[in-house]
Design a protein around this motif. Sequence first.
Motif, PDB file in Angstrom:
ATOM      1  N   GLU A   1      41.206  34.262  54.695  1.00  0.00           N
ATOM      2  CA  GLU A   1      40.820  32.984  54.109  1.00  0.00           C
ATOM      3  C   GLU A   1      39.806  33.233  53.010  1.00  0.00           C
ATOM      4  O   GLU A   1      38.910  34.066  53.149  1.00  0.00           O
ATOM      5  N   ILE A   2      39.933  32.521  51.935  1.00  0.00           N
ATOM      6  CA  ILE A   2      39.026  32.689  50.801  1.00  0.00           C
ATOM      7  C   ILE A   2      38.049  31.526  50.779  1.00  0.00           C
ATOM      8  O   ILE A   2      38.442  30.363  50.816  1.00  0.00           O
TER       9      ILE A   2
ATOM     10  N   TRP B   1      36.113  25.925  38.469  1.00  0.00           N
ATOM     11  CA  TRP B   1      37.333  26.504  37.913  1.00  0.00           C
ATOM     12  C   TRP B   1      37.586  27.884  38.515  1.00  0.00           C
ATOM     13  O   TRP B   1      38.725  28.223  38.875  1.00  0.00           O
ATOM     14  N   ILE B   2      36.531  28.693  38.643  1.00  0.00           N
ATOM     15  CA  ILE B   2      36.684  30.037  39.210  1.00  0.00           C
ATOM     16  C   ILE B   2      37.105  29.953  40.673  1.00  0.00           C
ATOM     17  O   ILE B   2      38.028  30.646  41.113  1.00  0.00           O
ATOM     18  N   ALA B   3      36.429  29.106  41.438  1.00  0.00           N
ATOM     19  CA  ALA B   3      36.761  28.971  42.853  1.00  0.00           C
ATOM     20  C   ALA B   3      38.194  28.483  43.028  1.00  0.00           C
ATOM     21  O   ALA B   3      38.943  28.965  43.882  1.00  0.00           O
ATOM     22  N   GLU B   4      38.603  27.519  42.193  1.00  0.00           N
ATOM     23  CA  GLU B   4      39.956  26.988  42.272  1.00  0.00           C
ATOM     24  C   GLU B   4      40.987  28.048  41.919  1.00  0.00           C
ATOM     25  O   GLU B   4      42.079  28.089  42.496  1.00  0.00           O
ATOM     26  N   SER B   5      40.646  28.928  41.001  1.00  0.00           N
ATOM     27  CA  SER B   5      41.596  29.974  40.610  1.00  0.00           C
ATOM     28  C   SER B   5      41.879  30.922  41.764  1.00  0.00           C
ATOM     29  O   SER B   5      42.932  31.561  41.808  1.00  0.00           O
ATOM     30  N   PHE B   6      40.940  31.035  42.702  1.00  0.00           N
ATOM     31  CA  PHE B   6      41.142  31.857  43.890  1.00  0.00           C
ATOM     32  C   PHE B   6      41.676  31.037  45.067  1.00  0.00           C
ATOM     33  O   PHE B   6      41.944  31.601  46.136  1.00  0.00           O
ATOM     34  N   GLY B   7      41.780  29.729  44.901  1.00  0.00           N
ATOM     35  CA  GLY B   7      42.194  28.874  46.012  1.00  0.00           C
ATOM     36  C   GLY B   7      41.155  28.832  47.109  1.00  0.00           C
ATOM     37  O   GLY B   7      41.490  28.776  48.292  1.00  0.00           O
ATOM     38  N   ALA B   8      39.883  28.850  46.739  1.00  0.00           N
ATOM     39  CA  ALA B   8      38.794  28.961  47.715  1.00  0.00           C
ATOM     40  C   ALA B   8      38.302  27.606  48.187  1.00  0.00           C
ATOM     41  O   ALA B   8      38.281  26.637  47.431  1.00  0.00           O
TER      42      ALA B   8
ATOM     43  N   LEU C   1      29.478  32.870  44.810  1.00  0.00           N
ATOM     44  CA  LEU C   1      30.019  34.031  45.505  1.00  0.00           C
ATOM     45  C   LEU C   1      31.361  33.631  46.108  1.00  0.00           C
ATOM     46  O   LEU C   1      31.430  32.690  46.893  1.00  0.00           O
ATOM     47  N   VAL C   2      32.412  34.334  45.731  1.00  0.00           N
ATOM     48  CA  VAL C   2      33.743  34.098  46.272  1.00  0.00           C
ATOM     49  C   VAL C   2      34.141  35.330  47.074  1.00  0.00           C
ATOM     50  O   VAL C   2      34.029  36.458  46.585  1.00  0.00           O
ATOM     51  N   ALA C   3      34.598  35.130  48.294  1.00  0.00           N
ATOM     52  CA  ALA C   3      34.957  36.261  49.146  1.00  0.00           C
ATOM     53  C   ALA C   3      36.182  35.931  49.977  1.00  0.00           C
ATOM     54  O   ALA C   3      36.407  34.779  50.356  1.00  0.00           O
ATOM     55  N   ARG C   4      36.954  36.978  50.289  1.00  0.00           N
ATOM     56  CA  ARG C   4      38.083  36.853  51.195  1.00  0.00           C
ATOM     57  C   ARG C   4      37.660  37.383  52.562  1.00  0.00           C
ATOM     58  O   ARG C   4      37.124  38.485  52.668  1.00  0.00           O
ATOM     59  N   ILE C   5      37.906  36.571  53.587  1.00  0.00           N
ATOM     60  CA  ILE C   5      37.612  36.990  54.953  1.00  0.00           C
ATOM     61  C   ILE C   5      38.917  37.460  55.575  1.00  0.00           C
ATOM     62  O   ILE C   5      39.829  36.669  55.827  1.00  0.00           O
ATOM     63  N   GLY C   6      39.026  38.755  55.804  1.00  0.00           N
ATOM     64  CA  GLY C   6      40.266  39.331  56.288  1.00  0.00           C
ATOM     65  C   GLY C   6      40.479  39.102  57.763  1.00  0.00           C
ATOM     66  O   GLY C   6      39.613  38.589  58.476  1.00  0.00           O
ATOM     67  N   PRO C   7      41.670  39.498  58.272  1.00  0.00           N
ATOM     68  CA  PRO C   7      41.981  39.328  59.696  1.00  0.00           C
ATOM     69  C   PRO C   7      40.987  40.051  60.604  1.00  0.00           C
ATOM     70  O   PRO C   7      40.761  39.629  61.729  1.00  0.00           O
TER      71      PRO C   7
END
Length: 614
Positions: A88-89, A152-159, A103-109
Amino acid sequence: MSVSEPTATRPEEKRSGSGRGRGQEPPNGSLRVARPRRPQRASADGKCVGPAVKRHNGAVDLETIGAFEGGDRPDRPGRIGAMRTGGEIRAAIDLGTNSFHLLVARIGPDGRQDVLAKEKEVVRLGSGASDMSVLTDDAMDRGIEALRRFAWIAESFGATVDAIATSALREAQNREVFLRRAFEETGIMIEVVSGVEEARLIHLGVLQSLPLFEERILVIDIGGGSTEFLIGRGTTVELARSTKLGAIRLTDRFFPGGFVRTRAVRDCRSYVAAFLVQVVADVRERRPFTAVGSSGTIVNIARIITAADGGDPLSVGSGTTFSAEQLDACVELLLGRKSPEERLDIEGLDERRADIIVAGAVLLQEIFRRLAIESMVVSDAALREGILLDKMAVTNAPQAFHHLSDIRRQSVLRMAELYHEDLGHISRATDLALELFDALVDVHGLSVADRDCLEAAGLLHNVGLFVSHAAHHKHSYYVIRNSDQLAGFTDHEIEMIAQVARYHRKSAPKSSHVEFQALSEADQNKVRLLAGMLRIGIALDRTRQGGVEGITVVVAGAEGSADSAPAPIVVDIGCADDVDVSLEMYSAQERKDLLVSALGCQVELRFVSARRVS
């Protein structure tokens, strides 16, 4: 003496969580955060959890912190691609007085946090106003422009976005203008947090960047408008304080334009010392500790020190240390340059801080001196990392529905214990109000977030007795609203808790009550409903014997036609056979009017044997 290079490795992190819902219009005060520019439905419920503590290599695991999730997962068709890649981003936005951070991050499984993007905009939201009491139009325009870019940046990552505002918005009299503009122009909903809550979130960020979980640490975070102090060991917060001392605030007061004069330095030191008296007394009682410094001012000071000792200022990061002697040398260097222009050639100095770095350095030096700090460890993680940790550290434990998250609940209980003499009565009355809330959930349609508000207000409704028995409900509002004891709550949530506690007795909300009228219409209705249920809960333990054992609700009759009155609600109150509950019966009947008015239908209270409602 050389500066120690960072030795801390990035800790393993593990989180679970869900997105945030968005309401149809922003409420008054602090606002829940929504992912920008994407239609979302209003939250129907929420989850409160208290997950177990875990550690990796001495650092805190992301499941460590209980967090509150204020809404159900919104529809997110645009998230499919992100989820296919295994995580989840989320995006955290820190709206500071000096700078905005993303800060944008992906939380992995596996729970690992992979940073996808970091952005910073120097906004100076709290600059150019009289002691930060009013945001200027120019400052608001700069802030909105930064948020638009972040969105815009957050939306580009779908966060999913969580945005937290601190000192500048906390104090601004016209903050509502900015909050509404942010929502309308960028789609971002902002939570304004108290200084103590800001300190707690910073502490969470520090815990995931340094292997200091087993140690008592003193976290010091110098911002533009305030400085936060927090002492904790592991996830336990022992002390949290926020002071109106910040780099921009002190610059505006003592070093306008960033120019240094000898007398101004002396005056600034005296001013800071006076502000720190109580903090120093509180902190000294909790020695020993490891001092940790976070955020831009302290990190920039560490870079100047590193460069002065021949090191690479860009190498400064979590784990870098510097001594009191090195700080003194840094302050002497900065004070020797009387204008921002003269400071620009100081290696390691962020040129965007050239005007405010002197105030920040003098403040940190006074903190070192007053607290006898010999050295400090730097954390490059702070509020934004804490936001991500706090929002993601949730589980789906079914029992979570019934309680505030551990951090929030513990802070409420500590405050209740501090002010109350009869916690048994307070707990029983609150439990009865919560039973009524649960039994009426299909009628009132409120969320788990509102249930949390009722629980906190119930446990704290009598704290005003500490001031005086006369009008103690009004004193309860003041005590709750101005307390620094409540951790884990936003400013708006504290306001709602205080309002519900204020109306637990005496007059119903009126148009002449300024604080109540300042709420949105939706929040006013919530206060009426929650206070109405709390009044009945308190009445049902009037004699403090525990004679009422359970509550069930039925809606009598059919729905009726459009012209007929709403069907009455029948509340069956189960009573112990060996306890006289006549006073409870009388009191509940007398105090049900607020709930009747809020629900818009009649409420019939029936007192029956507890065996019938079991």
